[in-house]
Design an enzyme around this catalytic site. Structure first.
Site, short mmCIF file in Angstrom:
data_model
loop_
_atom_site.label_atom_id
_atom_site.label_comp_id
_atom_site.label_asym_id
_atom_site.label_seq_id
_atom_site.Cartn_x
_atom_site.Cartn_y
_atom_site.Cartn_z
N CYS A 1 37.27 43.92 44.25
CA CYS A 1 36.31 42.87 44.13
C CYS A 1 35.88 42.22 45.37
O CYS A 1 34.64 42.67 45.86
CB CYS A 1 36.49 41.96 42.86
SG CYS A 1 37.02 42.87 41.45
N LYS B 1 26.53 37.91 40.87
CA LYS B 1 28.14 38.53 41.05
C LYS B 1 28.51 39.04 42.32
O LYS B 1 29.34 38.41 42.73
CB LYS B 1 28.30 39.93 40.21
CG LYS B 1 29.41 40.45 40.39
CD LYS B 1 30.62 40.13 39.73
CE LYS B 1 31.82 40.63 39.94
NZ LYS B 1 32.95 40.05 39.12
N1 SAJ Z 1 43.62 35.15 48.24
C1 SAJ Z 1 43.86 34.43 49.28
N2 SAJ Z 1 43.97 33.16 49.40
C2 SAJ Z 1 43.54 32.44 48.37
C3 SAJ Z 1 42.94 33.07 47.20
C4 SAJ Z 1 43.21 34.52 47.12
O1 SAJ Z 1 44.24 35.12 50.39
O2 SAJ Z 1 43.48 31.23 48.40
C5 SAJ Z 1 43.41 36.74 48.32
C6 SAJ Z 1 44.35 37.30 47.21
O3 SAJ Z 1 45.80 37.31 47.70
C7 SAJ Z 1 43.85 38.68 46.84
C8 SAJ Z 1 42.47 38.35 47.03
O4 SAJ Z 1 42.02 37.18 47.89
O5 SAJ Z 1 44.13 39.60 48.14
C9 SAJ Z 1 41.49 38.47 45.79
O6 SAJ Z 1 42.27 37.48 45.01
P1 SAJ Z 1 41.40 36.50 43.82
O7 SAJ Z 1 42.54 35.98 43.13
O8 SAJ Z 1 40.80 35.62 44.90
O9 SAJ Z 1 40.41 37.51 43.10
P2 SAJ Z 1 40.29 38.77 42.30
O10 SAJ Z 1 39.85 39.85 43.22
O11 SAJ Z 1 41.78 39.13 41.29
O12 SAJ Z 1 39.23 38.52 41.23
C10 SAJ Z 1 37.88 38.14 41.94
C11 SAJ Z 1 37.67 36.75 41.06
N3 SAJ Z 1 36.23 36.21 41.55
C12 SAJ Z 1 36.25 34.94 42.12
O13 SAJ Z 1 37.33 34.17 41.99
C13 SAJ Z 1 34.94 34.35 42.81
C14 SAJ Z 1 37.34 37.12 39.38
O14 SAJ Z 1 36.83 35.76 38.86
C15 SAJ Z 1 36.39 38.26 39.48
O15 SAJ Z 1 35.99 38.61 38.12
C16 SAJ Z 1 36.97 39.54 40.14
O16 SAJ Z 1 36.96 39.05 41.60
C17 SAJ Z 1 35.99 40.59 39.92
O17 SAJ Z 1 35.94 41.43 39.09
O18 SAJ Z 1 34.78 40.77 40.67
#
Ligand code: SAJ
Length: 403
Positions: A255, A201
């Site tokens: 996360c 994780k």
């Molecule tokens: N972000 C960027 N650029 C990107 C993608 C995301 O700046 O290209 C930023 C987003 O704006 C946000 C942050 O990253 O601020 C996180 O967003 P996210 O969509 O990447 O992830 P979370 O936090 O909503 O969910 C993550 C996911 N993990 C992965 O993709 C590895 C999800 O599958 C997990 O279940 C979740 O964390 C968790 O609960 O751990």
């Protein structure tokens, strides 16, 4: 079968609802009375598309009831937050409190699962607590770690279709947990031990953090070099083996901005890249706040009046209402603190009211403002027309122009 879910948050509640829909009788436990009351009234206290109808259905069918106290069940799930302390040390006190709360209800043959993101060794540590307090159950409980992986906003689909990693304290525990999850998970269930599952994780989210840090670092370089970072990334991604993510105004949520610290706290000497990525992503938010402040100063020098500024988005990512660990909220706060006499319009279309920020409609703010900082790429913002007469700081790629 009866199951008790400790924690009715963004993961616990949807998982409990889906399990209830698959014929498992659920007691959902939360310390927040409002959450308990809303859940029992069939009202969702989080925003998650499609989830409220499902909640109403299972509550009406008597398959899910919420309470502030656990009840005797066959399986217990710890789905509570694991934040970090001031020094970025993981705080497993909620997991421990939930574990202690179910202790008196446990009986031989029960399944005890931790879903909360946890530092390596937490499942073993909780097993130790269980067996110290209830020595007669040693070797008679099935204990496992099974992290969730769902993406807020797409939970109904991902809870069922994503593969899951299940790590037991021993192989028998892994099997028992597999049996439980196979009742509603259509994705593959992958067996391992609890330490590997815990690390898996943390690895998933650290991997994403490192990749986003790369995109954010590129955005800083491109800003200095006068290159459009959005165009650059789109072009580099035409290479068949290059998949760069998108820069933004930092990494938020509970996360990705948190979990890497669970590795760096325990293995500081070995996790240099993971630690650097955290720093870069944090720095990106600071940099965005500085950019807004500089734009405000420049405007004032040029026009001899203070600008009206629109801060577009408070949520930590597009199209959700979740403001936890949000870089947009951090940037907005920083700008408001250092420019207290400027008119700053705060926009968050997914939240009706906020106890700190007075919210303005996004169209009105965009119309009124001299400087517009796009912080969160909410879909409605994309309908706004590009305006040459405004200073637009496009940190999250609404118009795909550099800020
Ligand atoms: N972000 C960027 N650029 C990107 C993608 C995301 O700046 O290209 C930023 C987003 O704006 C946000 C942050 O990253 O601020 C996180 O967003 P996210 O969509 O990447 O992830 P979370 O936090 O909503 O969910 C993550 C996911 N993990 C992965 O993709 C590895 C999800 O599958 C997990 O279940 C979740 O964390 C968790 O609960 O751990």
């Amino acid at each position: 079968m009866k199951a008790c879910f400790m924690g009715l948050g963004y993961i616990g509640l949807p998982t409990a609802i889906i399990a209830a829909k698959h014929g498992i009788e659920i007691t959902g436990v939360d310390i927040n009375l409002r959450v308990v009351e809303m859940t029992n009234a069939g009202k969702l206290h989080i925003i998650e598309p499609g989830m409220e109808e499902m909640l109403r259905e299972v509550v009406q069918a008597g398959m899910l009831k919420a309470s502030t106290k656990p009840e005797v069940s066959d399986a217990y799930f710890m789905v509570v937050p694991t934040p970090f302390k001031g020094n970025h040390e993981p705080d497993v006190s909620y997991v421990e409190a939930a574990t202690r709360a179910v202790l008196p209800f446990l009986k031989e043959g029960d399944l005890f699962v931790i879903e909360s993101t946890s530092p390596v060794g937490t499942t073993e540590a909780m097993a130790k607590i269980l067996f110290t307090e209830r020595p007669e159950l040693e070797g008679r409980l099935f204990i496992a770690y099974c992290p969730e992986r769902v993406l807020p906003g797409n939970v109904i689909y991902e809870l069922v279709h994503n593969d899951r990693v299940i790590g037991g304290l021993n192989p028998e525990s892994t099997e028992k947990a597999m049996e439980f999850y196979s009742q509603f998970v259509k994705g593959k269930l992958h067996k391992t031990d609890c330490r590997t599952a815990e690390m898996c994780k943390l690895t998933e989210n650290s991997s994403r953090d490192v990749q986003i840090a790369f995109a954010n670092e590129l955005s800083l370089i491109c800003d200095k070099a006068g290159i459009n970072v959005w165009e650059l990334i789109a072009l580099a991604n035409k290479h068949p083996r290059v998949h760069i993510l998108q820069p933004g105004c930092g990494v938020g949520g509970h996360c990705i901005a948190v979990d890497p610290y669970f590795i760096t706290a325990d293995f500081p000497a070995e996790s240099k890249l993971i630690a650097d990525a955290r720093e870069i992503n944090n720095y990106k938010s600071f940099w965005c706040a500085e950019k807004v402040k500089n734009a405000m100063l420049e405007f004032e020098l040029k026009h001899h009046r203070k600008p009206i500024v629109a801060m577009m988005g408070l949520a930590f990512k597009p199209d959700i209402d979740d403001l936890r660990e949000s870089p947009s909220k951090y940037i907005t706060t920083k700008v408001m603190q250092s420019c207290s006499n400027a008119e700053i319009l705060v926009v968050e279309p997914n939240v009706k009211e906020h106890n700190v920020f007075k919210l303005t409609d996004y169209r009105e703010a965009y119309e009124k403002a001299d400087i517009v900082a796009f912080l969160t790429a909410h879909t409605p913002f994309r309908e706004l027309p590009w305006r040459e007469d405004k200073v637009v700081l496009d940190f999250c790629g609404i118009f795909r122009r550099n800020g």
